[in-house]
Design an enzyme around this catalytic site. Structure first.
Site, PDB file in Angstrom:
ATOM      1  N   GLU A  92      38.616  61.697  33.834  1.00  0.00           N
ATOM      2  CA  GLU A  92      39.586  62.655  34.357  1.00  0.00           C
ATOM      3  C   GLU A  92      41.015  62.278  33.968  1.00  0.00           C
ATOM      4  O   GLU A  92      41.359  61.097  33.872  1.00  0.00           O
ATOM      5  CB  GLU A  92      39.438  62.740  35.880  1.00  0.00           C
ATOM      6  CG  GLU A  92      38.085  63.339  36.248  1.00  0.00           C
ATOM      7  CD  GLU A  92      37.850  63.514  37.740  1.00  0.00           C
ATOM      8  OE1 GLU A  92      37.181  64.498  38.097  1.00  0.00           O
ATOM      9  OE2 GLU A  92      38.298  62.678  38.536  1.00  0.00           O
ATOM     10  N   CYS A 105      48.635  61.270  34.210  1.00  0.00           N
ATOM     11  CA  CYS A 105      47.868  60.109  34.665  1.00  0.00           C
ATOM     12  C   CYS A 105      46.629  60.018  33.771  1.00  0.00           C
ATOM     13  O   CYS A 105      45.786  60.918  33.762  1.00  0.00           O
ATOM     14  CB  CYS A 105      47.505  60.333  36.140  1.00  0.00           C
ATOM     15  SG  CYS A 105      46.555  59.009  36.844  1.00  0.00           S
ATOM     16  N   CYS A 116      36.823  47.972  43.175  1.00  0.00           N
ATOM     17  CA  CYS A 116      37.600  47.888  44.414  1.00  0.00           C
ATOM     18  C   CYS A 116      36.931  48.762  45.474  1.00  0.00           C
ATOM     19  O   CYS A 116      36.457  49.857  45.198  1.00  0.00           O
ATOM     20  CB  CYS A 116      39.042  48.338  44.189  1.00  0.00           C
ATOM     21  SG  CYS A 116      39.896  47.302  42.997  1.00  0.00           S
ATOM     22  N   CYS A 119      38.145  52.502  46.102  1.00  0.00           N
ATOM     23  CA  CYS A 119      38.414  53.357  44.942  1.00  0.00           C
ATOM     24  C   CYS A 119      37.153  54.092  44.498  1.00  0.00           C
ATOM     25  O   CYS A 119      36.098  53.487  44.290  1.00  0.00           O
ATOM     26  CB  CYS A 119      38.957  52.490  43.810  1.00  0.00           C
ATOM     27  SG  CYS A 119      39.110  53.377  42.247  1.00  0.00           S
ATOM     28  N   GLY A 170      39.598  53.545  35.459  1.00  0.00           N
ATOM     29  CA  GLY A 170      39.482  52.330  34.670  1.00  0.00           C
ATOM     30  C   GLY A 170      40.605  51.337  34.850  1.00  0.00           C
ATOM     31  O   GLY A 170      41.660  51.652  35.401  1.00  0.00           O
ATOM     32  N   GLU A 171      40.336  50.114  34.433  1.00  0.00           N
ATOM     33  CA  GLU A 171      41.318  49.035  34.472  1.00  0.00           C
ATOM     34  C   GLU A 171      41.844  48.864  33.037  1.00  0.00           C
ATOM     35  O   GLU A 171      41.149  48.325  32.172  1.00  0.00           O
ATOM     36  CB  GLU A 171      40.646  47.747  34.985  1.00  0.00           C
ATOM     37  CG  GLU A 171      41.434  46.478  34.794  1.00  0.00           C
ATOM     38  CD  GLU A 171      42.887  46.532  35.286  1.00  0.00           C
ATOM     39  OE1 GLU A 171      43.142  46.969  36.416  1.00  0.00           O
ATOM     40  OE2 GLU A 171      43.768  46.139  34.494  1.00  0.00           O
ATOM     41  N   SER A 202      49.199  50.191  34.957  1.00  0.00           N
ATOM     42  CA  SER A 202      48.872  49.713  36.299  1.00  0.00           C
ATOM     43  C   SER A 202      47.640  48.820  36.207  1.00  0.00           C
ATOM     44  O   SER A 202      46.643  49.184  35.583  1.00  0.00           O
ATOM     45  CB  SER A 202      48.583  50.921  37.203  1.00  0.00           C
ATOM     46  OG  SER A 202      48.138  50.499  38.471  1.00  0.00           O
ATOM     47  N   SER A 224      48.525  46.432  41.419  1.00  0.00           N
ATOM     48  CA  SER A 224      47.878  46.904  42.643  1.00  0.00           C
ATOM     49  C   SER A 224      47.617  45.713  43.557  1.00  0.00           C
ATOM     50  O   SER A 224      46.693  44.946  43.329  1.00  0.00           O
ATOM     51  CB  SER A 224      46.561  47.596  42.283  1.00  0.00           C
ATOM     52  OG  SER A 224      46.841  48.729  41.495  1.00  0.00           O
ATOM     53  N   LEU A 225      48.448  45.579  44.581  1.00  0.00           N
ATOM     54  CA  LEU A 225      48.399  44.378  45.420  1.00  0.00           C
ATOM     55  C   LEU A 225      47.424  44.555  46.602  1.00  0.00           C
ATOM     56  O   LEU A 225      46.495  43.795  46.753  1.00  0.00           O
ATOM     57  CB  LEU A 225      49.820  44.099  45.921  1.00  0.00           C
ATOM     58  CG  LEU A 225      50.239  42.648  46.084  1.00  0.00           C
ATOM     59  CD1 LEU A 225      49.917  41.822  44.869  1.00  0.00           C
ATOM     60  CD2 LEU A 225      51.741  42.584  46.379  1.00  0.00           C
ATOM     61  N   HIS A 226      47.709  45.478  47.466  1.00  0.00           N
ATOM     62  CA  HIS A 226      46.810  45.919  48.546  1.00  0.00           C
ATOM     63  C   HIS A 226      46.548  44.925  49.670  1.00  0.00           C
ATOM     64  O   HIS A 226      45.899  45.283  50.657  1.00  0.00           O
ATOM     65  CB  HIS A 226      45.448  46.375  47.998  1.00  0.00           C
ATOM     66  CG  HIS A 226      45.541  47.383  46.916  1.00  0.00           C
ATOM     67  ND1 HIS A 226      46.324  48.497  47.009  1.00  0.00           N
ATOM     68  CD2 HIS A 226      44.953  47.433  45.694  1.00  0.00           C
ATOM     69  CE1 HIS A 226      46.207  49.205  45.891  1.00  0.00           C
ATOM     70  NE2 HIS A 226      45.394  48.582  45.073  1.00  0.00           N
ATOM     71  N   CYS A 349      45.361  59.836  43.676  1.00  0.00           N
ATOM     72  CA  CYS A 349      45.079  58.443  43.345  1.00  0.00           C
ATOM     73  C   CYS A 349      43.756  57.984  43.945  1.00  0.00           C
ATOM     74  O   CYS A 349      43.530  58.151  45.137  1.00  0.00           O
ATOM     75  CB  CYS A 349      46.164  57.599  43.985  1.00  0.00           C
ATOM     76  SG  CYS A 349      47.081  56.653  42.861  1.00  0.00           S
TER      77      CYS A 349
HETATM   78  N1  SAH Z   1      42.781  50.028  37.591  1.00  0.00           N
HETATM   79  C1  SAH Z   1      44.176  50.149  37.721  1.00  0.00           C
HETATM   80  C2  SAH Z   1      44.698  51.549  37.504  1.00  0.00           C
HETATM   81  C3  SAH Z   1      43.888  52.685  38.029  1.00  0.00           C
HETATM   82  S1  SAH Z   1      43.847  52.862  39.772  1.00  0.00           S
HETATM   83  C4  SAH Z   1      44.637  49.613  39.062  1.00  0.00           C
HETATM   84  O1  SAH Z   1      43.812  49.364  39.925  1.00  0.00           O
HETATM   85  O2  SAH Z   1      45.835  49.418  39.211  1.00  0.00           O
HETATM   86  C5  SAH Z   1      45.481  53.515  40.116  1.00  0.00           C
HETATM   87  C6  SAH Z   1      45.985  53.229  41.531  1.00  0.00           C
HETATM   88  O3  SAH Z   1      45.233  53.969  42.496  1.00  0.00           O
HETATM   89  C7  SAH Z   1      45.840  51.779  41.925  1.00  0.00           C
HETATM   90  O4  SAH Z   1      46.998  51.299  42.555  1.00  0.00           O
HETATM   91  C8  SAH Z   1      44.712  51.833  42.907  1.00  0.00           C
HETATM   92  O5  SAH Z   1      44.706  50.745  43.761  1.00  0.00           O
HETATM   93  C9  SAH Z   1      44.965  53.129  43.611  1.00  0.00           C
HETATM   94  N2  SAH Z   1      43.814  53.641  44.340  1.00  0.00           N
HETATM   95  C10 SAH Z   1      42.508  53.467  44.057  1.00  0.00           C
HETATM   96  N3  SAH Z   1      41.733  54.102  44.956  1.00  0.00           N
HETATM   97  C11 SAH Z   1      42.565  54.693  45.841  1.00  0.00           C
HETATM   98  C12 SAH Z   1      42.373  55.527  46.973  1.00  0.00           C
HETATM   99  N4  SAH Z   1      41.156  55.885  47.365  1.00  0.00           N
HETATM  100  N5  SAH Z   1      43.453  55.969  47.632  1.00  0.00           N
HETATM  101  C13 SAH Z   1      44.698  55.640  47.212  1.00  0.00           C
HETATM  102  N6  SAH Z   1      44.952  54.880  46.154  1.00  0.00           N
HETATM  103  C14 SAH Z   1      43.896  54.402  45.451  1.00  0.00           C
HETATM  104 FE1  SF4 Z   2      40.035  48.896  41.249  1.00  0.00          FE
HETATM  105 FE2  SF4 Z   2      41.696  50.261  39.626  1.00  0.00          FE
HETATM  106 FE3  SF4 Z   2      39.149  49.861  38.939  1.00  0.00          FE
HETATM  107 FE4  SF4 Z   2      39.692  51.525  40.907  1.00  0.00          FE
HETATM  108  S1  SF4 Z   2      40.262  51.789  38.800  1.00  0.00           S
HETATM  109  S2  SF4 Z   2      38.085  49.936  40.882  1.00  0.00           S
HETATM  110  S3  SF4 Z   2      41.486  50.513  41.847  1.00  0.00           S
HETATM  111  S4  SF4 Z   2      40.714  48.282  39.209  1.00  0.00           S
END
Ligand code: SAH
Ligand code: SF4
Length: 396
Positions: A92, A105, A116, A119, A170-171, A202, A224-226, A349
């Site tokens: 997407e 995006c 994660c 996600c 994706g990462e 990111s 992405s700290l969280h 997101c």
């Molecule tokens: N993999 C990379 C980039 C893609 S995810 C990363 O993790 O940074 C893009 C952003 O969306 C990241 O900050 C991720 O933590 C956030 N994200 C993922 N799932 C989410 C959700 N369900 N609600 C809000 N933000 C989310």
């Molecule tokens: Fe985690 Fe980013 Fe991969 Fe989603 S896309 S699983 S937030 S690393």
């Protein structure tokens, strides 16, 4: 021999390709402009390119756009495309128009292997890395399709897309060899001409690759700290077990030595009862600011969690998000609360799911994982869909 897909090449790569065809290297710039600035895929239509070269290209090269599986329009102007990337997989891409910019995006992988907990892409598992051509073709498609539709910025003679964020599926730093040429296409003056500040990568925290990006192509960095500590981050972002916070923050500091912006953006997904207490906000401050070893120029972007059924998690109530933001702001850190866009078409997101032929048994792994969720009274919980109500976002 299969024809080379020229979407796979940055300007240097295209120069080398021209040389292989016995042509002068500088022809690549002309060709690049036809492809990326004018959106032309038919070599025969590239009128100022020598006929002999056009003939050779038709024999050995192609420009392979992505096939659109679907296109969805949100009431707020957001558009989400689902693109076929082969073998039953689809990714997407989301177009987010705002008053002063239009952000795309972009996805980097079919699925994601990081897994994660919060996600949707992570829950889908992982199939494969996208090629450079598949990353670039997302931007090519959005830019030229929207331009043909007469989207406002293009009518004024400007590009439609002003910013790219690698925040789709994706990462990106786990697909570095494809990402790097794609970034160069985005930045090239003969390509999309985006400044380094307007292209954001990111990452969930691939420490060595953050260093490589700094050396090769320092664009804006979002991390992405969280979580404010390793114990919680280990649970939310499994990558943390390999690259704990101290290592990650040191890499962020090193990145700032050459970064196009003088700060790193920390993304923090607000999860009800998990990572959203005022104490955790203070712990976060200590982590990023107060420790002399890791003091980092940063901004925070608090992302209201976008729920999806399998996550079992909830979005923090609005007042808790605002209180968390206040702690950070009172300490002098610029903190924004991300506006949720395209939630009526699941384009926000973390909601990007695409279609992934999982090869990693992600569902089983995630189902077996436990998160220390603090008990929060049900009445305080926010129902699915509520994040749309959070519409505050300070400008970058
Ligand atoms: N993999 C990379 C980039 C893609 S995810 C990363 O993790 O940074 C893009 C952003 O969306 C990241 O900050 C991720 O933590 C956030 N994200 C993922 N799932 C989410 C959700 N369900 N609600 C809000 N933000 C989310
Ligand atoms: Fe985690 Fe980013 Fe991969 Fe989603 S896309 S699983 S937030 S690393």
């Amino acid at each position: 021999m299969t024809a080379a897909n020229l979407f796979d090449l940055d300007l240097d790569g295209l120069g080398a390709f021209c040389e292989q065809l016995g042509e002068k290297r500088f022809r690549a710039a002309q060709l690049f402009q036809w492809i990326h600035q004018r959106g032309v895929t038919d070599f025969a239509a590239m009128s100022d390119i020598a006929k002999s070269l056009r003939g050779k290209l038709a024999d050995v090269a192609t420009l392979r756009p992505l096939a659109v599986v679907s296109e969805q329009f949100s009431a707020d102007g957001t558009i989400k495309w689902l693109f076929d990337v082969g073998s039953g997989n689809a990714v997407e891409t989301v177009f987010i128009p705002e008053e002063d910019r239009a952000t795309l995006c972009v996805s980097s992988q079919a699925g994601c292997a990081v897994g994660c907990r919060f996600c949707s892409t992570g829950h889908q598992g992982f199939s494969h890395n996208l090629s450079t051509g598949e990353i670039v073709a997302q931007l090519w498609h959005a830019e030229h399709v929207l331009r043909r539709r007469g989207v406002a910025r293009a009518a004024a003679g400007e590009r439609v897309i002003s910013n790219v964020v690698m925040m789709g599926m994706g990462e990106p730093l786990q697909n570095y060899s494809a990402l790097l040429p794609a970034l160069r296409v985005m930045l090239s003056d003969h390509g999309y001409g985006l400044s380094r500040r307007r292209v954001t990568v990111s990452t969930a925290g691939m420490v060595q690759m953050i260093d490589r990006l700094r050396d090769d192509c320092p664009v804006a960095l979002a991390v992405s700290l969280h979580a404010p500590n390793d114990a919680l981050r280990d649970q939310l972002v499994p990558l943390n077990r390999k690259h704990p916070l101290d290592q990650l923050l040191r890499a962020c500091r090193r990145y700032l030595e050459t970064a196009p912006r003088d700060f790193v953006t920390f993304e923090y997904c607000m999860l009800d009862g998990v990572n959203d207490s005022p104490e955790q906000a203070h712990e976060l401050l200590t982590l990023v600011r107060d420790s002399p070893a890791t003091r980092i120029a940063c901004k925070f972007n608090l992302i209201p969690f976008n729920p999806f059924p399998e996550s079992g998690l909830h979005c923090s109530p609005r007042e808790r998000v605002l209180a968390f933001a206040e702690v950070l702001r009172n300490a002098g850190i610029v903190t924004t609360v991300r506006r949720t866009r395209g939630d009526d078409i699941a384009a926000a997101c973390g909601q990007l799911a695409g279609e992934v032929q999982d090869r990693t048994r992600a569902r089983e792994r995630l189902a077996s994982r436990r998160i220390p969720i603090r008990a929060v009274p049900a009445t305080k919980r926010v129902a699915a869909g509520a994040p749309a109500a959070i519409v505050e976002e300070a400008r970058r």
